[in-house]
Design an enzyme around this catalytic site. Sequence first.
Site, mmCIF file in Angstrom:
data_model
loop_
_atom_site.group_PDB
_atom_site.id
_atom_site.type_symbol
_atom_site.label_atom_id
_atom_site.label_comp_id
_atom_site.label_asym_id
_atom_site.label_seq_id
_atom_site.Cartn_x
_atom_site.Cartn_y
_atom_site.Cartn_z
ATOM 1 N N ASP A 73 -10.518 3.042 4.931
ATOM 2 C CA ASP A 73 -10.942 1.642 4.837
ATOM 3 C C ASP A 73 -12.458 1.491 4.953
ATOM 4 O O ASP A 73 -12.995 0.419 4.679
ATOM 5 C CB ASP A 73 -10.311 0.833 5.990
ATOM 6 C CG ASP A 73 -9.235 -0.123 5.517
ATOM 7 O OD1 ASP A 73 -9.273 -0.515 4.341
ATOM 8 O OD2 ASP A 73 -8.367 -0.463 6.335
ATOM 9 N N LYS A 82 0.846 -1.208 0.000
ATOM 10 C CA LYS A 82 0.000 0.000 0.000
ATOM 11 C C LYS A 82 0.876 1.252 0.000
ATOM 12 O O LYS A 82 0.616 2.208 -0.719
ATOM 13 C CB LYS A 82 -0.934 -0.007 1.217
ATOM 14 C CG LYS A 82 -2.053 -1.043 1.113
ATOM 15 C CD LYS A 82 -2.829 -1.211 2.425
ATOM 16 C CE LYS A 82 -3.754 -2.413 2.364
ATOM 17 N NZ LYS A 82 -4.414 -2.730 3.631
ATOM 18 N N GLN A 127 -4.151 -1.723 9.958
ATOM 19 C CA GLN A 127 -4.163 -3.079 9.400
ATOM 20 C C GLN A 127 -4.706 -4.057 10.439
ATOM 21 O O GLN A 127 -4.270 -4.043 11.591
ATOM 22 C CB GLN A 127 -2.743 -3.460 8.959
ATOM 23 C CG GLN A 127 -2.668 -4.735 8.158
ATOM 24 C CD GLN A 127 -3.327 -4.648 6.776
ATOM 25 O OE1 GLN A 127 -3.500 -3.573 6.222
ATOM 26 N NE2 GLN A 127 -3.710 -5.776 6.233
HETATM 27 N N1 GUN Z 1 -6.695 -6.955 6.628
HETATM 28 C C1 GUN Z 1 -7.152 -7.692 5.595
HETATM 29 N N2 GUN Z 1 -7.755 -6.906 4.692
HETATM 30 C C2 GUN Z 1 -7.680 -5.635 5.163
HETATM 31 C C3 GUN Z 1 -8.132 -4.386 4.673
HETATM 32 O O1 GUN Z 1 -8.743 -4.258 3.603
HETATM 33 N N3 GUN Z 1 -7.835 -3.311 5.464
HETATM 34 C C4 GUN Z 1 -7.185 -3.436 6.645
HETATM 35 N N4 GUN Z 1 -6.982 -2.335 7.350
HETATM 36 N N5 GUN Z 1 -6.765 -4.574 7.129
HETATM 37 C C5 GUN Z 1 -7.020 -5.671 6.377
#
Ligand code: GUN
Length: 285
Positions: A120, A53, A97
């Site tokens: 998110d 990311k 995350q």
């Molecule tokens: N863990 C697995 N998928 C995601 C996501 O799309 N965002 C975040 N923050 N954590 C994740």
Amino acid sequence: MVAKILDGKQIAKDYRQGLKDQVEALQAKGFTPKLSVILVGNDGASQSYVNSKKKAAEKIGMISEIVHLDVTATEAEVLGELKRLNEDETVSGILVQVPLPKQVSEQKVLEAINPAKDVDGFHPENIGKLYIDEQTFVPCTPLGIMEILNHADIDIEGKEAVIIGRSHIVGQPVSKLLLQKNATVTILHSRTKDMHKHLKDADIIVSAVGRPGLVTKDDVKEGAVVIDVGNTPDENGKLKGDVEYDEVKEIAGAITPVPGGVGPMTITMVLNNTLIAEKLRRGIE
Ligand code: GUN
């Protein structure tokens, strides 16, 4: 029928070029979007996602930072970092995350994100807005799936969409987005009695479980669209989807590969949401 391959990697590449142009236009006005990511602990998969990311954000001209806390971090420490980022004027978007170590309540942390920086779409306020059809930040994997369907001109209205998995990150929000497009939506989960019966009727299947081999050619109707969100590493570290790709692609109408399908679009939508967060706070568009 041999399926059209829905090449998420290529769709993502084109989409990110558009985002890069928009970032440049913002920079000309003196604003640079910044994405801050909180990572707690040393889970290999989470570290790799977070690095991807950051790299993707920087590649389109954004600023990105990873706030990496130790696996022993307390809930108060995580909330403290979040408060700092919420108040930091240079930060446009924040992402925590998940999963988090067990001493840290995921719910408490997600509720502490400033909803205006919640790229998110995990804050209860943003989830609530999605469910009453208000404009809001929408979780990135569901958004990426919709963009793949849109890009391939796949008709959704009136179609039977069957989602496997009811998670808050993928299954439930993608169901809502498909419903908004007037699909008839069915959600299957671990207590569903006869998955096969539902899958055989599906025009669109979205599988988001993380169980390789779950969906076989016998489950899929001729011409159905199959979106595979699974990404489980095998013993050699190779990513496997939920769908038996080689056999299902012989009968599906369209299918996403793993890797190179939904994954690149998830990251693209993180960037998209960060750009939107920056524009909204600057009162642009
Ligand atoms: N863990 C697995 N998928 C995601 C996501 O799309 N965002 C975040 N923050 N954590 C994740």
